[in-house]
Enzyme design. Structure first.
Site, mmCIF file in Angstrom:
data_model
loop_
_atom_site.group_PDB
_atom_site.id
_atom_site.type_symbol
_atom_site.label_atom_id
_atom_site.label_comp_id
_atom_site.label_asym_id
_atom_site.label_seq_id
_atom_site.Cartn_x
_atom_site.Cartn_y
_atom_site.Cartn_z
ATOM 1 N N HIS A 334 0.821 -1.235 0.064
ATOM 2 C CA HIS A 334 0.245 -0.028 0.046
ATOM 3 C C HIS A 334 0.693 1.462 -0.137
ATOM 4 O O HIS A 334 0.281 2.371 -0.049
ATOM 5 C CB HIS A 334 -0.806 0.032 1.128
ATOM 6 C CG HIS A 334 -2.134 0.979 1.322
ATOM 7 N ND1 HIS A 334 -2.231 1.791 2.238
ATOM 8 C CD2 HIS A 334 -3.211 1.387 0.359
ATOM 9 C CE1 HIS A 334 -3.270 2.788 1.739
ATOM 10 N NE2 HIS A 334 -4.077 2.135 0.700
ATOM 11 N N LYS A 336 3.270 4.379 -1.200
ATOM 12 C CA LYS A 336 3.184 5.454 -2.183
ATOM 13 C C LYS A 336 4.336 6.324 -2.063
ATOM 14 O O LYS A 336 4.154 7.444 -1.463
ATOM 15 C CB LYS A 336 1.860 6.439 -1.897
ATOM 16 C CG LYS A 336 0.517 5.608 -1.918
ATOM 17 C CD LYS A 336 0.067 5.686 -0.613
ATOM 18 C CE LYS A 336 -1.366 5.192 -0.145
ATOM 19 N NZ LYS A 336 -1.921 3.952 -1.178
ATOM 20 N N ASP A 341 17.208 9.865 -7.844
ATOM 21 C CA ASP A 341 18.659 9.780 -7.815
ATOM 22 C C ASP A 341 19.434 9.543 -6.574
ATOM 23 O O ASP A 341 20.319 10.059 -6.018
ATOM 24 C CB ASP A 341 19.114 11.179 -8.142
ATOM 25 C CG ASP A 341 18.678 11.713 -9.502
ATOM 26 O OD1 ASP A 341 18.435 10.516 -10.678
ATOM 27 O OD2 ASP A 341 18.531 12.689 -9.965
#
Length: 599
Positions: A334, A336, A341
């Site tokens: 779940h 996000k 870089d």
């Protein structure tokens, strides 16, 4: 004589080769055109023309209409057609004719079985997967478009399926010349309530509100953003909110690597394009997304993105453990978060979807410029990319850093048990206030800590999503019974934040809902940020939401899809996840049964 015999031998050999290839050539032909998942044209005569006699029909794939509503069947057929295009169009397939017609794909798989396994054709065994597909189709805001009249209709419109010239497409793909049907896309609807004779009026709301790039808090190390769902009445696939712009800016600026873990992606073409362009310019991209134990995902665009960004991992490998061990819970990935870089991290509560990044749902997100924080996230990412999801992950050794005016601690579920080990302590030590904007609360210890805070005189305020407010396991009823002020939001969009704001000091943000599953089973990430200025800015945003929600929703639940929730009966979204959209939903429809006039 010898020369003549040699010539004859050579000609005989050539003839034999020609005959061999003539008789051993695979009986495959190109698919030229898709009508639907069970009807398509196959180029049997190899003339690159879809001739009438080349139409193939798979009669064994007929739907069982008694088990689906008409609208559900339309939605499922739309997804099935997209799957057919992906699997068949312009591919060389083999047609096997016995009692039924079957199609063998270039990789040897049977097309009909794939349709059933992926839930695009309803059978008695795959009802659950079919329902997941229909749930996904609900997020696409499908309409029927009449190519002859240029009018488009909602699926529940009486004219939606009445013409032979209609196409079923997402509303986002409508051509510029398309015009809404006046019978189902109206600006003003006057309705009469049979009980109290009051009129209900639907106002025409603006669809877009392009934001200036302005985080609610910014310093050299942090940019913190929220989406204001008070301003937005419809979801959109356009990237015009600060939250979306911040993400796409970092994707476009990345030079070497982008590693990201997301629940899925849906309705965000600008984000998808930016990621693909980054890969084309040489950026190494790796990513992780969620699937269930059958390998399915509610965000179908994740599958198509995986074909372009092939260096990806699903938690399907972990799901094999579930199949072998019934005691292991089928958890979700779940997260996000994005790592750019190995120097920056973008994370928060927003899914990469048209409902979250567009501002339709209320979310929070943060961009952190720190190699140390990026390394913490990368350690977590590497575990999952190596196939260690959920309960199989190890704790991160070092998780706290000082960045300017901020003390930032990073935690991950399920290994850190963040509610039990850290959040409860912060709630119990709070001295002034605790504000909680959250999608759902069910965690018992979390509930008890909020009740203790209220009982010792703190200002406790909670905003929950209307969908979760009425759910069986929701804590809303319990908290209200203990005199805590809990407002259920009354907007078309959702409170999708998973946040806590404490004492002008602590801001807690991340992907984890305050539930047992969020803490103990799912892959989640959570930040505890000690920064007074940031927290005061977040508090201001929370109180803005609080004041916009009428006080009557302290005691009642408006219903996620009803005339009580602003524009939810007109936004094209299945807000309460019951497979019914807008006026097809009983909570919207019952008030307009007796309407006398539509303008």
């Amino acid at each position: 004589m010898i020369k003549k015999l040699v010539t004859i031998a050579v000609l005989s050999a050539i003839l034999a080769i020609i005959l061999y290839f003539s008789y051993t050539k695979p009986d495959t032909h190109k698919v030229l055109k898709i009508i639907n998942a069970a009807e398509f044209y196959v180029d049997f005569n190899d003339n690159e023309v879809a001739d009438t006699e080349e139409l193939v029909k798979l009669t064994q794939l007929d739907l069982e209409p008694s088990l689906l509503t008409t609208i559900e069947a339309v939605k499922l057929n739309y997804l099935a057609k997209q799957f057919a295009k992906e699997q068949l169009l312009h591919k060389q397939v083999k047609i096997v004719r016995s009692n039924d017609v079957n199609v063998i794909l270039p990789d040897g798989k049977e097309y009909g079985k794939l349709l059933e396994q992926n839930g695009y054709v309803l059978t008695k065994e795959n009802n659950q997967q079919v329902r997941k597909n229909i749930e996904y189709a609900n997020t696409l805001n499908l309409v029927t478009y009449n190519t002859k009249t240029n009018k488009f209709h909602k699926l529940n419109c009486k004219f939606a399926l009445s013409s032979p010239n209609i196409e079923v497409i997402p509303s986002s793909q409508l051509p510029k010349q398309a015009k809404p049907c006046k019978n189902c896309h109206v600006n003003n609807v006057k309705t009469e309530d049979k009980n109290n004779n009051k009129k209900q009026k639907q106002t025409k709301y603006p669809r877009y509100n392009y934001e200036k790039y302005s985080p609610i808090y910014k310093d050299p190390f942090i940019e913190f953003y929220t989406t204001d769902f008070i301003k937005y009445y419809y979801p959109s696939n356009k990237c015009f909110t600060t939250v979306c712009k911040s993400l796409i800016n970092e994707i476009n600026k990345a030079k070497t690597t982008i590693d990201f873990a997301i629940y899925g992606i849906d309705g965000q073409p600008e984000i998808t394009k930016a990621l693909i362009n980054a890969q084309k310019r040489g950026v190494k991209i790796r990513w992780i997304y969620d699937t269930d134990k059958n390998g399915a995902t509610i965000y179908k665009e994740s599958i198509s993105l995986a074909k372009n960004l092939k260096n990806n991992r699903r938690d399907i490998d972990y799901s094999k453990e579930i199949q072998q061990n019934s005691n292991v819970k089928d958890a979700i990935m779940h997260n996000k978060f994005f790592i750019f870089d190995n120097k920056k991290v973008w994370t928060g509560s927003a899914n990469i979807s048209h409902t979250d990044l567009s501002g339709f749902n209320a979310n929070s997100a943060i961009l952190i410029n720190s190699e140390k924080i990026a390394q913490i996230y990368k350690t977590e990412f590497e575990q999952m990319f190596d196939g260690k999801f959920h309960i199989y992950k190890s704790k991160t050794a070092e998780n706290t850093n000082i960045l300017g005016n901020s003390k930032i601690s990073v935690y991950f579920s399920p290994q850190d048990k963040i509610i039990t080990t850290r959040i409860i302590n912060l709630l119990d030590s709070a001295k002034s206030y605790i504000y909680v904007p959250v999608f759902v609360i069910t965690h018992k210890d979390f509930n008890n800590a909020l009740i203790r805070a209220k009982n010792r005189g703190l200002d406790v305020k909670i905003i929950v999503d209307a969908t979760s407010a009425g759910q069986k396991y929701s804590s809303v009823k319990l908290l209200r019974e203990n005199k805590l002020p809990v407002k259920a939001e009354n907007r078309a969009g959702k409170i999708h934040m998973k946040s806590i704001i404490i004492d002008d000091k602590y801001s807690i943000i991340g992907s984890m809902n305050f539930t047992k599953s969020g803490e103990r089973y799912n892959d989640e990430n959570i930040l505890i940020i000690e920064n007074p200025k940031l927290t005061r800015a977040f508090k201001k945003e929370f109180l803005h939401f609080w004041n916009e929600i009428p006080d009557k929703w302290l005691y009642k639940n408006p219903g996620a899809e009803s005339f009580n929730s602003i524009n939810s009966c007109y936004d094209g979204v299945d807000n309460d996840f019951d497979d019914k959209v807008d006026m097809a939903d009983d909570s919207c429809n019952f008030k307009i049964k007796n309407r006398t006039k539509i303008k």
